[in-house]
Design an enzyme around this catalytic site. Structure first.
Site, PDB file in Angstrom:
ATOM      1  N   ALA A   1       0.848  -1.206  -0.048  1.00 31.89           N
ATOM      2  CA  ALA A   1       0.039  -0.135  -0.053  1.00 31.89           C
ATOM      3  C   ALA A   1       0.916   1.232   0.042  1.00 31.89           C
ATOM      4  CB  ALA A   1      -0.805   0.186   1.238  1.00 31.89           C
TER       5      ALA A   1
ATOM      6  N   ARG B   1      -5.910  -3.931   8.008  1.00 26.35           N
ATOM      7  CA  ARG B   1      -5.539  -5.469   7.960  1.00 26.35           C
ATOM      8  C   ARG B   1      -5.451  -6.189   9.124  1.00 26.35           C
ATOM      9  NH1 ARG B   1      -5.236  -3.171   3.665  1.00 26.35           N
ATOM     10  NH2 ARG B   1      -3.695  -3.326   1.864  1.00 26.35           N
TER      11      ARG B   1
ATOM     12  N   GLY C   1     -16.581   4.416  -2.229  1.00 28.48           N
ATOM     13  CA  GLY C   1     -16.736   3.446  -3.372  1.00 28.48           C
ATOM     14  C   GLY C   1     -17.424   3.898  -4.591  1.00 28.48           C
TER      15      GLY C   1
ATOM     16  N   ASP D   1      -5.331   3.265  -2.879  1.00 29.69           N
ATOM     17  CA  ASP D   1      -4.147   3.877  -2.866  1.00 29.69           C
ATOM     18  C   ASP D   1      -4.116   4.978  -3.918  1.00 29.69           C
ATOM     19  OD1 ASP D   1      -3.179   2.142  -0.725  1.00 29.69           O
ATOM     20  OD2 ASP D   1      -2.831   0.411  -2.289  1.00 29.69           O
TER      21      ASP D   1
END
Length: 319
Positions: free
Chosen positions: A38, A172, A232, A263
């Site tokens: 990332a 994560r 999104g 990213d």
């Protein structure tokens, strides 16, 4: 000081093997090698737009490590603080191919990697403080306790020096000892940043709020100058102490690979803010680059050069 950077970031780069055919990874026979990470994705995107970018990391003394170093050189990213650590390997990952726009399956092979041994020993004040902006994600502080310490040290040093800081949570969960540890650490790190860039689901996990307006308000109250919540296909919501609003998503002909969209969004926002553009313009650019990213295979392959971005923005500009 003669050496200077526009942006500094740090983290782990991995070799990435993307399936050439759809289906479960166990049944795929052919893969194409690319690069992933990332933090490095953002470094690549900003370097393609003409910014002088430095990246801190460790790689193993192996073919994957050399591949990472070759990629940095190809992309024009300064590797002055990337160490080759012969004691540990460079990590890698596998990614499935999806034909229906869903998120691909990803398997990581990074435990005990060279980058997981990043620590404060990798910090150079002469190098770091020569940058005017620091970009952090939630990935690097999750890979080990020593890297976690480095993330906070970097953020505090850069903040004290008056540099600007952006932070993308990039959750994560599997890398953290617990959900509580993840939430506590990343919210603490967010308080050191000027610009916080969570996705809606990430913001909900971290703050407990489900509406972008409330997530943004939470981080503004914690000290951020501005917050952008990624939505999104619905675009993004942005807010500062003075104003707020929504930016529509850029059109996408076909979703090919969703990894790297966030990213790319960060690349757009950071680049525009460093150019002195207003936050709404920065968010619009973030949406454009994020849209480009999902239309090709690979985590950073869709990021534009400066010339390509200029052409896109000229077309998008109102008459």
């Amino acid at each position: 000081m003669s050496f200077s950077l526009d942006v500094l970031t740090y983290g782990e780069a991995m070799a990435l093997f993307v399936a050439d055919e759809p289906g479960p990874l166990a049944q795929v026979n052919r893969f194409t090698k690319r690069i992933a990470g990332a933090d490095l994705n953002v470094a690549i995107g900003l370097a393609r737009l003409g910014f002088k970018v430095g990246w801190m990391s460790r790689v193993g003394d192996d073919s994957f490590g050399r591949y990472v170093l070759d990629t940095l050189a190809k992309e024009g990213i300064d590797a002055g603080r990337v160490s080759v650590d012969g004691r540990y390997p460079t990590g890698f990952q596998l990614k499935s191919k999806q034909d229906d726009g869903r998120d691909p399956a990803v398997e990581y092979f990074r435990r005990g990697s060279a980058a997981s041994h990043l620590s404060i020993d990798d910090y150079s004040p002469e190098y770091a403080l020569a940058a005017r902006h620091l970009h952090l994600t939630g990935v690097a502080p999750a890979i080990s306790a020593s890297s976690h310490e480095l993330a906070f040290h970097l953020a505090r040093e850069m903040r004290e020096a008056g540099k600007s800081i952006s932070f993308d949570p990039n959750l994560r969960p599997t890398l953290w000892p617990s959900r509580e540890a993840m939430v506590t650490s990343l919210n603490r790190l967010a308080t050191l940043a000027d610009w916080v860039l969570p996705g809606l689901e990430e913001g909900t996990v971290l703050t407990g709020f489900t509406k972008p307006e409330d997530i943004a308000a939470c981080y503004l109250d914690a000290g951020a100058r501005g917050v952008v919540v990624k939505l999104g296909a619905r675009g993004a919501y942005y807010r500062t102490a003075e104003y707020s609003g929504y930016a529509a998503a850029a059109p996408v002909a076909q979703v090919v690979d969703t990894v790297g969209a966030g990213d790319g969004f960060a690349v757009g926002v950071i680049s525009a803010l460093l150019e002195g553009r207003a936050l709404p313009e920065a968010v619009a650019r973030g949406n454009r680059i994020g849209a480009l990213a999902v239309q090709v295979i690979g985590d950073s392959e869709g990021f534009p050069t400066r010339g390509e971005l200029d052409r896109i923005e000229r077309i998008a500009a109102p008459a």
